[in-house]
Motif scaffolding. Sequence first.
Motif, mmCIF file in Angstrom:
data_model
loop_
_atom_site.group_PDB
_atom_site.id
_atom_site.type_symbol
_atom_site.label_atom_id
_atom_site.label_comp_id
_atom_site.label_asym_id
_atom_site.label_seq_id
_atom_site.Cartn_x
_atom_site.Cartn_y
_atom_site.Cartn_z
ATOM 1 N N ASN A 21 -7.562 -2.320 1.942
ATOM 2 C CA ASN A 21 -6.054 -2.243 1.226
ATOM 3 C C ASN A 21 -5.748 -1.970 0.275
ATOM 4 O OD1 ASN A 21 -5.245 -5.084 2.958
ATOM 5 N ND2 ASN A 21 -6.573 -5.833 1.374
ATOM 6 N N ILE A 41 -3.090 -5.379 -5.226
ATOM 7 C CA ILE A 41 -2.996 -5.485 -3.420
ATOM 8 C C ILE A 41 -1.561 -4.892 -3.914
ATOM 9 C CG2 ILE A 41 -3.249 -6.084 -1.045
ATOM 10 C CD1 ILE A 41 -5.248 -7.337 -1.786
ATOM 11 N N GLN A 43 -1.318 -4.393 3.200
ATOM 12 C CA GLN A 43 -2.448 -4.316 3.730
ATOM 13 C C GLN A 43 -2.070 -3.765 5.270
ATOM 14 O OE1 GLN A 43 -3.873 -8.280 3.016
ATOM 15 N NE2 GLN A 43 -2.172 -9.061 2.195
#
Length: 303
Positions: free
Chosen positions: A123, A169, A172
């Motif tokens: 990611n 994150i 993705q």
Amino acid sequence: MSDIIKYCHTVSISNQSFKFDHVHIKWDKQIHLHRQDFWEIAYIITGGGTRIVGDNVAPFSEGEVILIPPHIPHCWSFDEFTHDDEGKIENICLFFSTDLLIQLKTTFPELTEQITSINKISNGIEFKEHALVKLQDTLRLMLKQNPSERVLSFLSILSAIANTRNTNIVGQPIAEGRNTKKMQILELYVMNNFQNNISLNDVSKFMGMEKSSFCVFFKRNKNVTFFQYLTAYRITSSCKLLINSDLTISEIAYSCGFRDIPYFNRMFKKIKGMTPSKYRESKRHTPPLVGGQTKEVETSTEK
């Protein structure tokens, strides 16, 4: 429509094991949405706006350091209000291949654990606190180094990446479906045109769709109407200006695409739970985070 973005992008790396790229350019000269076969580390020194990393669209501000694995589409769309005295933004990027990581592991067995850790990252990630400061300092140092000195700094950066768990994150990988590409193009359209008056006829024509088909398509993919999404995006953009500029409320509303100030105030309060002036006051009294970061602006969607 396919000409709007540069979806496939190849970084030229010749006669060097990795590419160090420092740019200081006008805020509107950055490359559009693209992807590449290389890993990328991006450090935003000056500038702010909205970025796309994989499946995520989010605001960004100066100071952030992002790691993007190969093949993840991404771009930074800088706004026209956050720049230096020359009207320019500045960033540093490092590009390196997976093959290089494999070669390092083979040549230096001591790096096996660290390289293996990096290769497991799938990611886009944002670094925080001590790792962020370490990466910022090292990337700035590389500005003054010669190519051989940069090799040592590059290894230090790999070590910092492998040894930190304090990350967020920020995007993705996405499925390469037709609808996904359409939504990315549409998000770029909003990023580049939200300051202007956008009609349903304008956006559906841009997408090459009938108005009714476009409305169904957008609602199915975003679970909100296009104009709910556009309004939320404009409010998020106004939040950045409230924090980072001294423009008046009316000037901010107009620069973010609102032509009716009472409507802007009403929608801002509905989405953010307070008036624009109260929001500005509350955020400007919030202390900065570690590493020169500022608190990220919330993204709310009107439903």
